[in-house]
Write an enzyme that holds these catalytic residues in place. Sequence first.
Site, PDB file in Angstrom:
ATOM      1  N   HIS A  83       3.764 -14.953  -3.946  1.00  0.00           N
ATOM      2  CA  HIS A  83       3.263 -15.158  -2.582  1.00  0.00           C
ATOM      3  C   HIS A  83       2.290 -16.332  -2.489  1.00  0.00           C
ATOM      4  CE1 HIS A  83       2.841 -14.172   1.520  1.00  0.00           C
ATOM      5  NE2 HIS A  83       3.008 -12.865   1.427  1.00  0.00           N
ATOM      6  N   SER A  84       1.679 -16.716  -3.588  1.00  0.00           N
ATOM      7  CA  SER A  84       0.760 -17.855  -3.547  1.00  0.00           C
ATOM      8  C   SER A  84       1.507 -19.174  -3.343  1.00  0.00           C
ATOM      9  CB  SER A  84      -0.071 -17.926  -4.830  1.00  0.00           C
ATOM     10  OG  SER A  84       0.760 -18.146  -5.956  1.00  0.00           O
TER      11      SER A  84
END
Length: 569
Positions: free
Chosen positions: A138-139
């Site tokens: 998700h980063s």
Amino acid sequence: MADPRMDWADAVMFGVEEDPVLRSVITLVILLDQEPNEKMVRERIERMTRLVPKLRQRAVGNPLSLAPPRWEIDPNFDMDYHLRWVSVPNPDGTMRPVFTMAEQMAEGDFDRARPLWEMLLITGLKDGQAAFITKIHHSVTDGIGGLQMAATLFDLDRTGAELGPMPEAPQGVAAGLRGRIKQGVSFEAKTTAGDLRSAIGTGTDFVKEAVTDPIGVATSAGEMAASLSRMLAPASEPLSSVFGDRSLSVYFDLIDIPLDDLKKAGKAGRGTLNDAFVAGVAGGLRRYHERHGTIPDALRVNMPVNLRSPADTGKQGNSWVPARFPVPMNEADPAKRIQQLHPVLRQARTEPAAVLTDQVFRLLTMLPRSIATVVAGGLMKGTDFVATNVPGPPIPVFFAGAQVLRMLPYAPKAGAAVNCALMSYNGVAQVGVNIDTMSVPNPPELVADLRAGLEEIAALARSADAPADSGTGDSKVPAKEAPAAKKAPAKKTAVKRTTAKKTPASKKAAAKKSPAKKTATPKATAKKSPAKKTATPKATAKKTAAPKATAKKTAAKKAPAKKSAPSPS
């Protein structure tokens, strides 16, 4: 030398995984109608990694630095490590073997010495079908950014478009210790200078507004404080007494709902598509809890709020803020539930404190990682469920010569018992259900309840369409007829005059009996017994189908029916 840094929110998601339950992994499962062309698959993914440098970069951080981790080109980038092929037969034609492979991928951690993504192409499925699974941290990106990123993979037909020469691969040199220290100090100096400029500008604006509109400033400050309190309120304990503890284990499943049904249901309930979706999920969770002997007053949801505007089309990375709030569970009626949730969800999307999210994440990043993990866990582990909605392609798309049949998102649980992620594709709302198997010992049971909850919402659209399809408009007639019923007494006089003109022979009899309305009705019906038979259907027709206002002469002839209509009111 360039110093690309993670955003503060990305850095928090990357750092808090010291607690594995808080892992932030996005998994996308794509079902294809046939095996794709291997050469085209490799060419498209190679092109994508050159257009999106993060796919060739690894995250490098320093626990002693206040700066977030930086993105650095992986000097040992190996496409064969990130893209793999496997044959998994499914003689029964179900998605379960594919889901099992996706679950295993999602449960595993990334090799942080490499770029944070993996892909698996599954062949050997029934009828020659194939599946393509993508796992990404998700980063690197959020759901919408991931779809924009993946647009380079898709075509509008099987042959595919000519994309031109292959772009140059991004270049970079891994910084040494001195280089990283220098970059970190430079980043912190620039950040501090930017904060000072922002503070001066904000302070100047505040003074101006305080002088010109002191009441407005005080009100805004109060609203901001209340909003910030709601956003940061610690909630380490879930509201559900049924969901169990959290774990790393996951169970994937899917629910399909016609997209148009969700849109119409939202409109019928005076809400939006997202209101209808969350109302369906809430209905399913209510059913599940009721099955287990309880109905909670509310369950806490974590709902990502998209910050992208139309001008941000093509923007990579993350652009969202988390909204945590209780969702009421006390409404059994699906239409009323949509109406109930509409203001709740609207407030969550428009929280004034959302603009301060970056500062909150920045403070978390500056804390020692172990403390930041505990604080973030206190904000995330008290969540019962996650609901997220990502718009996908509205038309059929193709991948390396194969048509995409399904596009199923599985977003991270992030401390919740279940994540329901909706992605629209080709007119279908596809809901990927990601369940923690420790929290929910029998996942298919919860999936069945969630499906029932969403289907009862979709049924609102079909019931709303029914009158229009039948052409009767029965459900709307009573509301339109109410005013006519009130005006009926005024029409009685007109009816009598009309009757008098048309029946001179009975004029005196009608005049004599006009005070006694009850006697007048039997007299008229006694003379015209067939008219009595038609009067009853006429009265019924008045209740169920609006009579035409222009038919005054007809109304006059049916005077007995008009006289009987006002009496129930």
